[in-house]
Design a protein around this motif. Structure first.
Motif, short mmCIF file in Angstrom:
data_model
loop_
_atom_site.label_atom_id
_atom_site.label_comp_id
_atom_site.label_asym_id
_atom_site.label_seq_id
_atom_site.Cartn_x
_atom_site.Cartn_y
_atom_site.Cartn_z
N ASP A 6 1.11 -9.52 3.92
CA ASP A 6 -0.16 -9.68 4.62
C ASP A 6 -1.15 -8.58 4.26
O ASP A 6 -2.35 -8.82 4.15
CB ASP A 6 0.06 -9.69 6.13
N VAL A 7 -0.64 -7.35 4.15
CA VAL A 7 -1.48 -6.20 3.78
C VAL A 7 -0.71 -5.32 2.82
O VAL A 7 0.51 -5.40 2.73
CB VAL A 7 -1.92 -5.35 5.01
N GLY A 20 -1.63 0.57 -5.15
CA GLY A 20 -2.11 -0.32 -4.09
C GLY A 20 -3.46 -0.93 -4.43
O GLY A 20 -3.71 -2.11 -4.13
N TRP A 21 -4.31 -0.14 -5.03
CA TRP A 21 -5.65 -0.62 -5.45
C TRP A 21 -5.49 -1.80 -6.40
O TRP A 21 -6.09 -2.86 -6.20
CB TRP A 21 -6.42 0.54 -6.08
N PHE A 22 -4.68 -1.63 -7.44
CA PHE A 22 -4.48 -2.71 -8.41
C PHE A 22 -3.84 -3.93 -7.73
O PHE A 22 -4.24 -5.06 -7.98
CB PHE A 22 -3.64 -2.25 -9.60
N ALA A 23 -2.85 -3.69 -6.86
CA ALA A 23 -2.19 -4.81 -6.18
C ALA A 23 -3.19 -5.56 -5.29
O ALA A 23 -3.15 -6.79 -5.20
CB ALA A 23 -1.02 -4.30 -5.35
N SER A 24 -4.09 -4.83 -4.64
CA SER A 24 -5.06 -5.49 -3.77
C SER A 24 -6.08 -6.30 -4.57
O SER A 24 -6.57 -7.33 -4.10
CB SER A 24 -5.77 -4.47 -2.88
N ILE A 25 -6.39 -5.85 -5.78
CA ILE A 25 -7.31 -6.60 -6.65
C ILE A 25 -6.66 -7.92 -7.06
O ILE A 25 -7.27 -8.99 -7.00
CB ILE A 25 -7.70 -5.78 -7.89
N LEU A 31 -6.12 -3.44 1.72
CA LEU A 31 -5.44 -2.20 1.32
C LEU A 31 -5.68 -1.12 2.36
O LEU A 31 -6.81 -0.90 2.80
CB LEU A 31 -5.97 -1.72 -0.04
N TYR A 32 -4.61 -0.44 2.75
CA TYR A 32 -4.66 0.74 3.60
C TYR A 32 -3.94 1.85 2.85
O TYR A 32 -2.89 1.61 2.25
CB TYR A 32 -3.98 0.51 4.95
N ILE A 33 -4.49 3.06 2.89
CA ILE A 33 -3.86 4.19 2.22
C ILE A 33 -3.59 5.26 3.26
O ILE A 33 -4.47 5.59 4.07
CB ILE A 33 -4.75 4.76 1.09
N THR A 34 -2.37 5.81 3.26
CA THR A 34 -2.04 6.90 4.16
C THR A 34 -2.37 8.21 3.46
O THR A 34 -1.87 8.48 2.36
CB THR A 34 -0.55 6.87 4.55
N ALA A 60 -10.12 0.63 -0.04
CA ALA A 60 -9.27 0.62 1.16
C ALA A 60 -10.08 0.27 2.40
O ALA A 60 -11.21 0.71 2.58
CB ALA A 60 -8.59 1.97 1.33
N ARG A 61 -9.47 -0.52 3.28
CA ARG A 61 -10.12 -0.84 4.56
C ARG A 61 -10.13 0.39 5.45
O ARG A 61 -11.03 0.54 6.27
CB ARG A 61 -9.40 -1.98 5.24
#
Length: 196
Positions: A6-7, A20-25, A31-34, A60-61
């Motif tokens: 889902d995210v 994560g950036w590439f995966a979200s594209i 995308l959320y980054i800690t 990232a959101r």
């Protein structure tokens, strides 16, 4: 696969935020980054890494920082304040001390005495953690509380530790600075119980 989630949450800026950036594209997922620490901030100041990480943060959101200090460091590195959310990490409780263990630790650190307040920081001792700023704040606090002590627990960078000691000497309270590099759970529990 990444398409079935889902995210996407990356557990630090570098390199996981880039993944994560590439995966979200590719997946069109949020995308959320800690923002954990050094690897969330330091790469921002390198040419290629910084370019990539800025793009990941922009997509990232939200960037979920483990401390306000980490969030401020990201903002100083050019990340939008509107993306920063501070979400403190949880931990399991330390085991309680027996009377004997408490007495042993108290004896080891008897030089601190019954001073109050005791300001404590725990974590790697390095510039990004803000111990120098804390040291200066304790110096200001000593105007009203001359017995104030600053205790740092953690391993660290030798040059930064030397800078802390030099600053404490300049501010006139080198004898009220305690740096502990080898703390086990008993030492941590004792200091957590003592600090103000």
């Amino acid at each position: 696969s990444a398409r079935s989630v889902d995210v996407i949450q990356a557990m630090d800026g570098w390199p996981y935020g880039i993944y994560g950036w590439f995966a979200s594209i590719v997946t069109h997922k949020s995308l959320y980054i800690t923002g954990v620490g050094t690897y969330s901030v330091a790469p921002l100041y390198r040419r290629i890494n910084g370019w990539l990480l800025h793009r990941a943060y922009a997509r990232a959101r939200a960037i979920l920082c483990i401390s306000a200090y980490t969030g401020e460091q990201l903002i100083a590195g050019g990340v939008a304040r509107s993306q920063i959310r501070v979400v403190h990490m949880g931990t399991t409780p330390l085991p309680p001390l027996t009377a004997s263990e408490s007495a042993t630790v108290a004896e080891k650190y008897r030089h601190v005495g019954e001073s109050n307040p005791i300001i404590l920081t725990v974590g790697e001792i390095k510039w990004r953690k803000g111990q120098l700023e804390t040291l200066r704040a304790v110096a200001a606090l000593r105007k009203d509380f001359p017995q104030a002590q600053y205790v740092l627990i953690g391993r660290g960078e030798g040059s930064y530790i030397a800078q802390l000691k030099d600053e404490a000497a300049k501010l006139g309270f080198a004898d009220s600075l305690t740096i502990i590099h080898d703390a086990d759970d008993r030492v941590l529990e004792w200091w957590y119980g003592r600090c103000s």
